[in-house]
Each structure stands twice: as structure tokens, then as C-alpha cells.
Design a protein around this motif. Sequence first.
Motif, short mmCIF file in Angstrom:
data_model
loop_
_atom_site.label_atom_id
_atom_site.label_comp_id
_atom_site.label_asym_id
_atom_site.label_seq_id
_atom_site.Cartn_x
_atom_site.Cartn_y
_atom_site.Cartn_z
N LYS A 1 -6.00 -6.99 -3.01
CA LYS A 1 -6.24 -6.88 -1.58
C LYS A 1 -5.05 -6.23 -0.87
O LYS A 1 -5.21 -5.34 -0.02
CB LYS A 1 -6.51 -8.26 -0.98
N SER A 2 -3.84 -6.64 -1.25
CA SER A 2 -2.64 -6.07 -0.63
C SER A 2 -2.49 -4.59 -0.98
O SER A 2 -2.13 -3.76 -0.12
CB SER A 2 -1.39 -6.84 -1.07
N SER A 3 -2.79 -4.24 -2.23
CA SER A 3 -2.71 -2.83 -2.65
C SER A 3 -3.68 -1.97 -1.86
O SER A 3 -3.34 -0.87 -1.40
CB SER A 3 -3.01 -2.70 -4.14
N SER A 4 -4.91 -2.47 -1.69
CA SER A 4 -5.91 -1.69 -0.96
C SER A 4 -5.53 -1.56 0.51
O SER A 4 -5.77 -0.51 1.14
CB SER A 4 -7.29 -2.33 -1.10
N GLU A 5 -4.91 -2.60 1.08
CA GLU A 5 -4.48 -2.53 2.48
C GLU A 5 -3.36 -1.51 2.66
O GLU A 5 -3.33 -0.76 3.64
CB GLU A 5 -4.02 -3.91 2.95
N ILE A 6 -2.42 -1.48 1.71
CA ILE A 6 -1.33 -0.51 1.79
C ILE A 6 -1.87 0.90 1.64
O ILE A 6 -1.49 1.82 2.39
CB ILE A 6 -0.26 -0.81 0.71
N LYS A 7 -2.78 1.09 0.68
CA LYS A 7 -3.36 2.43 0.48
C LYS A 7 -4.13 2.87 1.72
O LYS A 7 -4.04 4.04 2.13
CB LYS A 7 -4.28 2.40 -0.74
N ALA A 8 -4.87 1.96 2.33
CA ALA A 8 -5.60 2.30 3.56
C ALA A 8 -4.63 2.67 4.67
O ALA A 8 -4.88 3.61 5.45
CB ALA A 8 -6.48 1.13 3.99
N SER A 9 -3.49 1.98 4.73
CA SER A 9 -2.49 2.29 5.75
C SER A 9 -1.86 3.66 5.50
O SER A 9 -1.60 4.42 6.45
CB SER A 9 -1.39 1.22 5.76
N VAL A 10 -1.60 3.97 4.23
CA VAL A 10 -1.05 5.28 3.88
C VAL A 10 -2.01 6.40 4.27
O VAL A 10 -1.62 7.40 4.88
CB VAL A 10 -0.74 5.34 2.37
#
Length: 534
Positions: free
Chosen positions: A475-484
Amino acid sequence: MKPPCDEATILSTPATAPCNPQAGAWILTAAILGSSMAFIDSTVVNVALPSLQSTLGATVIDAQWVVESYGLFLGALILVGGSVGDLLGRRRTFLAGITVFAAASAWCGLSPNIHQLVSARAVQGVGAAFLVPGSLALISASFDEKERGRAIGTWSGFTAITTALGPILGGWLIQHASWRWAFFINLPLAATVIAISLAHVPESRSTTAKRVDWTGVVIVTVGLGALIYGLIESARLGWTHPLVYGSLITGTVCLLAFSFVEAIVPAPMLPLELFKSRAFSGANLLTLFLYFALGIFFFLCPLDFIQVQGYSATAAGAAALPFILLIFFLSRWSGGLVARYGPRLPLIVGPLLAAVGFVAFALPAVGGSYWNTFFPGFMVLGFGMALSVAPLTTVVMNAVDQDRARTASGINNAVARIAGLLAIAVLGIVMVASFSSRLDRSLARLSLPAEMMKHLRSNYVRLAALETPAGLAPKSSSEIKASVNEAFIYGFRVIMLICAILSIASAACAWLLIGSKPTPIAINPKVQPQSART
């Protein structure tokens, strides 16, 4: 994309060695294949940038250097490439350019790291600076007035096709083989051109060739190189670093000195008196603004398509096809508008439409069909450029005396290339800053550990290629990727709006500096039907 005034360069030089029909076909084949290598390479490399970032661990600054090292030497040397051919032999110079370009292409394909690739690209730019004007000079010298229009039309048509298909083929090779094949593809083409040139292309020289302005070449190359270095590296080293401000000062001093040198040398590469013409100055200022916008656009688009939108390299290479085809098919029509309405109206309307196209590219977010998101922008931008290129070439050619037409077209061509060179350096800073500020705000809402935030911030210069730290929850990885991705889209939108403003500035140059009187499309009416092609 292909810069303006290439066809004008051919048209403006009298034939010195009219060829027979059999030799003419071979000369055209060599010129088309040779110049196509340079045109294809300048677009395919942009498609390869995401792959370079992932395989060589390159930052966006490294990617800038891959493009800029090539553009620096091409832009600085292209004005003397034709003069060297006139002096030492056009075929000899053309072959030298092909050989250097091919050797550098092999070096690019074999480069084990980003630093060697940048060095190889610089050598490739040197080869292209003699290859491109050399191919045009061969056509100029070999076809008389009766046949030249047909030769120009053939060269224009085939180079447009190769320019359109090159990124698609290059993207397919990158996707299914490796980015290295974007460079290796030049080797069989170069071997074919060398064989044809040695067997069928006659040597020719100019009987009135002047000395080459090597002093100007050295000063402008050092000046542009230092300026570009300072601008690009400022994002990595900071503005207060001695290498950054030292390079910026050196570049500024050299470029100022260049203007003084060109005013006193006997045979300047950039005759300053041409800029006394209001129309010529306006056309080149228009070119600077418009191609500045296009330069950063074609640098960032493949990064957006591949790293954010999820396109394959092949699809990213094909995305701009409507843009290229519109320019090819409509340029002759837009040239006819000059004879009917004058160049001013098309050069106002064209850049304004381009501005609308850039705004259209600022609208899409992540996802969505190509046909609903980017296709409309390419259509409007392509139509705007189709309205602009042929009238722009006509203004440049008619703003000076006929005996200075070749120099004028070469200057405008160089301005277009240098505009793209400066755009990537200057607006690359804006892109990194916009991306970083937006991503900082997004990540602050995720409450990440301090060490992880430090790691991410130290890699902001990778832009959308920024990888999430290992060991994070999905979940954290997907949130960071979405932010990028969201930060990249934000920065891309900022750049597209700046590009729209630059296009409006181009239209303002036409409105203020270019006359509205209907103008003949060509210098020589005997070749008028074909000279409007660009």
C-alpha cells in the motif's frame, strides 16, 4: 523534428556540377539515407531515454546530457559544415561526417555507462554537423534549376517518411531488443551510404569558397557548452557551486565575445548585418521561441508516455505520427497561403494554434485512451506547425539578397537547433523544481520515516523513474508511486503552459516584425511548386 530551411539551403546554392540522370538517382539516395540517419537519431534517442534511466541508473540530468551533448556540437558546428565542404570537397566532407557518425553510433551502442554514452553522443554531434549540410550540399551542387525542384521534393518526401517511421522502428527495437539498437541501426545505413558515395557520387568544390571561421566556431562552442553545463548541473550541484556559476559566467562572456568577433573577422559564420533586416530578425526570434517550446516538449513526452502513462516504447514512438504527417502533407498548402495572404497571417495563426495544442497536452492526468487524451493535442499542434514552417522558410529566404540566401537559411536552421538545446537546459530546471516541490507536499501527507524521506529526496532528479524503497508495504509503495506520477504530471503541465506562452510570443514576433504583403514562395520561380516543401 526536422528544423526549418533545409530545402531553402538546397534551393539557394547554384549548381556547380550538374549530374547526369543516372548519377542523380544515386546522389539523392545517398543524401536521403545520410540525412535521415541524423533526423531519426534525434527523435529515437528521446524514446530511448526511459530505458537508459532504468538500465544505466541515469537521472534526468544524465538524460539531458545524452540529448544536449549531441545538440551542442551539432548546433555550434552546423554553420561551418557546408563551408568546409565547399572548401575541401563536398563528397569528402559528407563521407567524413558519415564515418564519424557511424563510429560514434557504434560507441554509443557499446557504452557500458552513462558517461561514455554522453561522450559518444558528443562525437556523434560532430559527425552530424558535417553530415547534414553535406547531404544538402550534394543536392545543391548536382542538380540544375530544371531538375532541382523535383530533387528537393523527392528528398523532402523520403526524409519526412523516415523521420516519421524512425521513432516507431526505434521504439520497437528498444522494446523487443535493447536501447543499444537505437544506435546500432545506423551502422548498415552508414555502410550503404559510404558504398554509394564512393562508387557513384562525384566530387565537387566551390570556386568561390571562403575561409572557415574557426575562431568563431571555438568561441561559440565553448560559450554554449559552458552555459549549458552551468544550467544543467545547477539542479544537481546548486547555483552557489563554483563549477555552476563559473560555467555560467564563462559561457556568457564567450557568447558576448562571439558577437564582437563576428563583427570583425573577414568571413564570419554569423554575418551580423543580416539582422538589420526587420523580417529576418523577426523570423529568427519567432523560430527561437517556437522551437524552444518544441525542444522541451519532445524531450519530456516520451518520459510521460512510458514512465507515467505506461505506453510501450513502440507506442511512444508512434504517438507523434499524426504531428509529423500533418506537417508533411500540409506544408505545401501553407506555402501557397503566403502567395495569397502574405507570411504574417499564417505566422500569427500557426503559433497561436500551437499554443492551443500545448494547452491540450496540459489537460490529461494519468490513464485514459490516447485518442481522447493526447491525439487531439498532436493534431492541433501539428496543424499549427504545418501553418508555420513553410511561411517561416519563405520569410527567411526573401528577407535577404539572393547571394546571402544560403547563409540566411543556415542561420535559421542553427537557431532552431540551438533553441532546442537551450530549452532542455533551462526548462529542465523548471521541471525538476516543479516535480520536487509537488512531491514534497504529497509525501508529507504520508508520514514516512525521516530516513526514507531523505532517500527519496536525494533521488528527485530521476523524476518519474524514481523507485520506491525496498521493503515497503504494497500500500505504501503504491501511494508513493502515485505521488511520483502526480508530481510528474504537475511539472509537465507547468512546462506545457510555458510552451504555450512561448508560442504566443512567437505569434507576437510575427505580428510586430513581419510584413503582411503577399510574397512569392521561392527565390527562383522556376522551382516554386516544390520549394514550399519543408
